[in-house]
Scaffold this active site. Structure first.
Site, PDB file in Angstrom:
ATOM      1  N   ASP A 100     -19.523  -2.780  -0.915  1.00  0.00           N
ATOM      2  CA  ASP A 100     -18.319  -3.513  -0.549  1.00  0.00           C
ATOM      3  C   ASP A 100     -18.706  -4.565   0.479  1.00  0.00           C
ATOM      4  O   ASP A 100     -19.319  -4.245   1.498  1.00  0.00           O
ATOM      5  CB  ASP A 100     -17.330  -2.512   0.075  1.00  0.00           C
ATOM      6  CG  ASP A 100     -15.890  -2.884  -0.156  1.00  0.00           C
ATOM      7  OD1 ASP A 100     -15.579  -4.081  -0.109  1.00  0.00           O
ATOM      8  OD2 ASP A 100     -15.077  -1.958  -0.351  1.00  0.00           O
ATOM      9  N   ASP A 202     -14.398  -8.178  -0.876  1.00  0.00           N
ATOM     10  CA  ASP A 202     -13.094  -7.925  -0.268  1.00  0.00           C
ATOM     11  C   ASP A 202     -12.288  -9.232  -0.167  1.00  0.00           C
ATOM     12  O   ASP A 202     -12.852 -10.265   0.206  1.00  0.00           O
ATOM     13  CB  ASP A 202     -13.352  -7.359   1.133  1.00  0.00           C
ATOM     14  CG  ASP A 202     -12.134  -6.771   1.791  1.00  0.00           C
ATOM     15  OD1 ASP A 202     -11.636  -5.741   1.321  1.00  0.00           O
ATOM     16  OD2 ASP A 202     -11.677  -7.346   2.809  1.00  0.00           O
ATOM     17  N   GLU A 266     -11.903  -8.799  -5.120  1.00  0.00           N
ATOM     18  CA  GLU A 266     -10.531  -8.350  -4.888  1.00  0.00           C
ATOM     19  C   GLU A 266      -9.620  -9.568  -4.788  1.00  0.00           C
ATOM     20  O   GLU A 266      -9.846 -10.438  -3.944  1.00  0.00           O
ATOM     21  CB  GLU A 266     -10.433  -7.530  -3.601  1.00  0.00           C
ATOM     22  CG  GLU A 266      -9.051  -6.934  -3.425  1.00  0.00           C
ATOM     23  CD  GLU A 266      -8.744  -6.453  -2.014  1.00  0.00           C
ATOM     24  OE1 GLU A 266      -7.828  -5.642  -1.862  1.00  0.00           O
ATOM     25  OE2 GLU A 266      -9.420  -6.892  -1.058  1.00  0.00           O
ATOM     26  N   HIS A 324      -8.200   2.792  -2.357  1.00  0.00           N
ATOM     27  CA  HIS A 324      -7.985   3.279  -0.999  1.00  0.00           C
ATOM     28  C   HIS A 324      -6.823   2.589  -0.292  1.00  0.00           C
ATOM     29  O   HIS A 324      -6.579   2.859   0.876  1.00  0.00           O
ATOM     30  CB  HIS A 324      -9.271   3.077  -0.198  1.00  0.00           C
ATOM     31  CG  HIS A 324      -9.625   1.618  -0.068  1.00  0.00           C
ATOM     32  ND1 HIS A 324      -9.922   0.821  -1.159  1.00  0.00           N
ATOM     33  CD2 HIS A 324      -9.694   0.810   1.010  1.00  0.00           C
ATOM     34  CE1 HIS A 324     -10.161  -0.403  -0.758  1.00  0.00           C
ATOM     35  NE2 HIS A 324     -10.031  -0.441   0.556  1.00  0.00           N
ATOM     36  N   ASP A 325      -6.165   1.668  -0.970  1.00  0.00           N
ATOM     37  CA  ASP A 325      -5.053   0.950  -0.353  1.00  0.00           C
ATOM     38  C   ASP A 325      -3.701   1.337  -0.936  1.00  0.00           C
ATOM     39  O   ASP A 325      -2.666   0.872  -0.449  1.00  0.00           O
ATOM     40  CB  ASP A 325      -5.231  -0.566  -0.555  1.00  0.00           C
ATOM     41  CG  ASP A 325      -6.427  -1.128   0.206  1.00  0.00           C
ATOM     42  OD1 ASP A 325      -6.754  -0.590   1.285  1.00  0.00           O
ATOM     43  OD2 ASP A 325      -7.035  -2.090  -0.286  1.00  0.00           O
TER      44      ASP A 325
HETATM   45  C1  GLC Z   1      -8.884  -5.251   1.531  1.00  0.00           C
HETATM   46  C2  GLC Z   1      -9.289  -3.811   1.608  1.00  0.00           C
HETATM   47  C3  GLC Z   1      -8.460  -3.140   2.664  1.00  0.00           C
HETATM   48  C4  GLC Z   1      -8.745  -3.801   3.986  1.00  0.00           C
HETATM   49  C5  GLC Z   1      -8.493  -5.305   3.908  1.00  0.00           C
HETATM   50  C6  GLC Z   1      -9.081  -6.013   5.078  1.00  0.00           C
HETATM   51  O1  GLC Z   1      -7.597  -5.411   1.073  1.00  0.00           O
HETATM   52  O2  GLC Z   1      -9.193  -3.192   0.354  1.00  0.00           O
HETATM   53  O3  GLC Z   1      -8.722  -1.766   2.747  1.00  0.00           O
HETATM   54  O4  GLC Z   1      -7.940  -3.245   4.984  1.00  0.00           O
HETATM   55  O5  GLC Z   1      -9.069  -5.879   2.757  1.00  0.00           O
HETATM   56  O6  GLC Z   1     -10.476  -6.037   5.004  1.00  0.00           O
END
Ligand code: GLC
Length: 537
Positions: A100, A202, A266, A324-325
């Site tokens: 990641d 990310d 993402e 995880h979100d």
């Molecule tokens: C992404 C991650 C999340 C994190 C955010 C800031 O959305 O999946 O868990 O808090 O980015 O890095």
């Protein structure tokens, strides 16, 4: 479509949240050696790669998504040597490693930011987004933080604001600065040299912001009841800027220097999921549509169709049911006595799509959200918005290996409490039950590996207006598979529109019985919550 098996295209990717997978040293937090101890399990599950949420040194304001050193491992997770050992042992089993990468922002304690903050004429000042106060002395514009509150933090020592899309402990990097760009590519090279196979980027759509720092206009619909001011704006200027195209090409060129590497970005919505993937861009961009889809067959069909029709021929699709979100899928689609039955249908849906499936750790056990009290919540947005929003801890609790007090995850109290249902919902219990959620995942992953139609065949829906269930064909020139899913707890007769290409079909997988007659003319009988896969007899 090449016939060679590509791990990221033909395989399944399993997301590990390292804090919660397996603790090897008894401190209550999962670590790299713990993951290494569980490689047998991962191999038996039949996944092709693991994606590790951030493992780098971090003050953990956002539990690792605030990185203070991109080229090391946080002591809580282990050492670089532990990482090398994990890579070697995973590779020996044919399991790839995806890291990641969080490059939209760093930690506020990253040396780059400490320097940047130290003075207006520091050479690294321009590595972050510093602006003078607005005319009223307040923030430079109206941008909001995703986690609540303003997106700007005032720094009294230097009299300017810095921008942070997330926490104030996560200042955003300035992607217009060529040194930032060059340095980030070096970080990728560092990990590639250690044998990493791919990256998850990310919030990749957020790297660039408007050059003029224009205000975002208000949202078009009046979003009554939405918690965050962030949701009351159209995000025209703080994300998804055209400058990103060149960076994607640069990253892709670096990854293409050696075969077998991959990337996934993402992004926020279906439109970006389509635009950010393809040649000269990323290999894949997350399609999160299933995360917001209600448990109705028609909605899933429409989601799959839109995506399938939208995605460019040179891009590869992917599907996500949990991460995880977001709330655990078993909780989203309805907890209670049928949550496992639904989880199995959801697994069949995910693992029979044309697109790489991402499986979130524990979803293969049907893990549900863990109810936590206010004082157990650690996630910053959860603390801020409790009780209206409880944050992301409920879906991040430890993996449930056994029925022991800490679920076999640790010998000490874990950083987040284990779900009390681990006394019955755990790997050991599910191993011996042929119809468990775990064994359903295993069987489906095996079938997918064996069938080119399931891996990359076209998808053709067989019911125009599905109400109770879905039926679709996955076809390559040489193979076809028929998938049918009953979303509900009663037996149904699916009425197919049009004839099937073969007269006789044989069941190769079912979550119910395998010997009932199913297809009569254009009708197909399914048991309650049955997922079935057939092949021509
Ligand atoms: C992404 C991650 C999340 C994190 C955010 C800031 O959305 O999946 O868990 O808090 O980015 O890095």
């Amino acid at each position: 479509m090449t016939s060679e098996y590509l791990w990221w295209r033909d395989g399944a990717i399993y997301q590990i949240y390292p804090r919660s997978f397996q603790d090897s040293n008894g401190d209550g937090v999962g670590d790299l050696n713990g993951i290494r101890q569980r490689l047998d399990y991962l191999e038996s599950l039949g996944i092709d790669a693991i994606w590790l949420s951030p493992i780098y040194p971090s003050p953990m304001y956002d539990f690792g998504y605030d990185i203070s050193d991109y080229e090391n491992v946080d002591p809580v997770f282990g050492t670089l040597d532990d990482f090398d050992a994990l890579v070697a042992e995973a590779h020996a089993r044919g399991i790839r490693i995806v890291l990641d990468m969080v490059f939209n922002h760093t930690s506020h304690l990253h040396p780059w930011f400490l320097e940047s903050r130290s003075g207006r004429d520091n050479p690294k000042r321009d590595w972050y987004l510093w602006r003078d106060p607005g005319p009223d002395g307040g923030p430079p514009n109206n941008w909001e933080s995703t986690f609540g509150g303003k997106g700007w933090e005032y720094d009294p020592a230097t009299g300017q604001y810095y921008y942070h899309q997330f926490l104030k402990e996560q200042p955003d990097l300035n992607w217009r600065n060529p040194d930032v760009r060059a340095r980030v590519l070096d970080v990728l090279r560092f990990w590639l040299a250690r044998g990493v196979d791919g990256f998850r980027f990310d919030v990749v759509m957020s790297f660039f912001k408007d050059e003029l720092f224009r205000d975002n206009p208000p949202a078009l619909k009046s979003p009554v009841g939405l918690l965050r001011a962030f949701d009351r704006q159209q995000h025209l200027y703080d994300r998804d800027r055209p400058e990103m195209t060149d960076v994607l090409a640069e990253i892709r060129a670096l990854l293409d220097e050696a075969p077998g590497r991959s990337s996934v970005g993402e992004v926020d919505d279906m439109d970006m999921a389509v635009r950010y993937a393809g040649s000269g861009r990323l290999h894949m961009a997350f399609n999160f549509d299933f995360l917001g889809t209600r448990w109705l067959p028609r909605l899933f069909m429409e989601s799959i169709r839109n995506y399938d029709e939208g995605i460019a021929p040179d891009a590869w699709p992917c599907y996500v049911l949990g991460n995880h979100d977001r709330d655990r899928l078993a909780s989203r689609f309805g907890a209670g006595p049928f949550s496992d039955a639904r989880a199995k249908v959801a697994a069949a849906l995910l693992l029979t799509q044309r697109g790489t499936p991402f499986v979130y750790y524990g979803d293969e056990l049907g893990m549900v959200n863990t109810a936590l009290s206010r004082d157990e919540i650690l996630d910053p947005p959860g603390k801020l918005y409790w009780p209206l929003y409880q944050g992301r801890d409920p879906e991040r609790t430890p993996m449930q290996w056994t029925d022991e007090p800490y679920a076999g995850f640790s010998v000490s109290p874990p950083w987040l409490r284990v779900n009390p249902d681990h006394t019955r919902r755990n790997v050991v219990a599910q191993e011996t039950d042929p119809s468990s959620v775990l064994n359903t995942y295993r069987a489906l992953l095996r079938l997918r590996r064996q069938s080119e139609a399931l891996r990359h065949g076209t998808v053709r829906f067989l019911i125009k207006r599905p109400v109770e269930g879905l039926a679709y064909l996955r076809e390559t020139p040489g193979q076809s598979r028929l998938v049918a899913l009953n979303f509900f707890g009663w037996a149904i007769d699916l009425k197919l529109d049009g004839a099937l290409p073969a007269n006789r079909w044989k069941v190769v997988f079912s979550t119910a019985t395998t010997d009932v007659p199913r297809i009569m003319g254009n009708r197909m009988r399914l048991q309650p919550f049955e997922a079935v896969i057939l092949e021509p007899a």
